[in-house]
Design a protein around this motif. Structure first.
Motif, PDB file in Angstrom:
ATOM      1  N   CYS A 158       4.000  -6.471  -5.517  1.00  0.00           N
ATOM      2  CA  CYS A 158       3.626  -7.626  -4.705  1.00  0.00           C
ATOM      3  C   CYS A 158       2.960  -7.138  -3.427  1.00  0.00           C
ATOM      4  CB  CYS A 158       4.855  -8.467  -4.367  1.00  0.00           C
ATOM      5  SG  CYS A 158       4.472  -9.821  -3.230  1.00  0.00           S
ATOM      6  N   CYS A 165       8.395 -14.194  -3.325  1.00  0.00           N
ATOM      7  CA  CYS A 165       7.634 -14.810  -2.239  1.00  0.00           C
ATOM      8  C   CYS A 165       6.375 -15.531  -2.711  1.00  0.00           C
ATOM      9  CB  CYS A 165       7.274 -13.764  -1.188  1.00  0.00           C
ATOM     10  SG  CYS A 165       5.947 -12.660  -1.709  1.00  0.00           S
ATOM     11  N   CYS A 190       5.279  -8.732  -0.173  1.00  0.00           N
ATOM     12  CA  CYS A 190       6.619  -8.267   0.199  1.00  0.00           C
ATOM     13  C   CYS A 190       6.960  -6.887  -0.355  1.00  0.00           C
ATOM     14  CB  CYS A 190       7.676  -9.282  -0.236  1.00  0.00           C
ATOM     15  SG  CYS A 190       8.009  -9.295  -2.002  1.00  0.00           S
ATOM     16  N   GLY A 247       3.784 -14.311  -3.727  1.00  0.00           N
ATOM     17  CA  GLY A 247       2.585 -13.521  -3.428  1.00  0.00           C
ATOM     18  C   GLY A 247       1.907 -13.062  -4.709  1.00  0.00           C
ATOM     19  N   CYS A 304       4.611 -13.222  -7.545  1.00  0.00           N
ATOM     20  CA  CYS A 304       5.889 -12.644  -7.144  1.00  0.00           C
ATOM     21  C   CYS A 304       6.986 -13.696  -7.274  1.00  0.00           C
ATOM     22  CB  CYS A 304       5.800 -12.141  -5.717  1.00  0.00           C
ATOM     23  SG  CYS A 304       7.335 -11.446  -5.109  1.00  0.00           S
TER      24      CYS A 304
HETATM   25 ZN   LIG Z   1       6.542 -10.838  -2.967  1.00  0.00          ZN
END
Ligand SMILES: [Zn+2]
Length: 74
Positions: A60, A12, A63, A14, A9
């Motif tokens: 993701c 973030c 988030c 992720g 991501c």
């Molecule tokens: Zn994310």
């Protein structure tokens, strides 16, 4: 363009997994999303817009960001 099955991501860091974006369309049929040129017109003969490619989507799991990529038809 080939999209890898996993991405990170950009918001973030992720883990992103590929998901399928679908258009509910008419009735119970659903269709994978595709894209076309802004000025693409429906074909006179088949009544369909000439699609330029498919839409690949990555979600993701941290988030919820969804990123979309165009995958041109060959
Ligand atoms: Zn994310």
């Amino acid at each position: 363009m080939i999209t890898p099955a996993k991405r990170e991501c950009t918001d973030c860091d992720g883990t992103m997994h590929e998901v399928k974006m679908v258009d509910k369309g008419h009735g119970n049929q659903s269709h994978p999303l595709e894209y076309a040129a802004v000025d693409a017109m429906p074909s006179f003969w088949i009544g369909q817009v000439p699609y330029a490619g498919a839409v690949a989507a990555f979600l993701c799991e941290s988030c919820g960001l969804i990123k979309l990529y165009g995958v041109p038809h060959r």
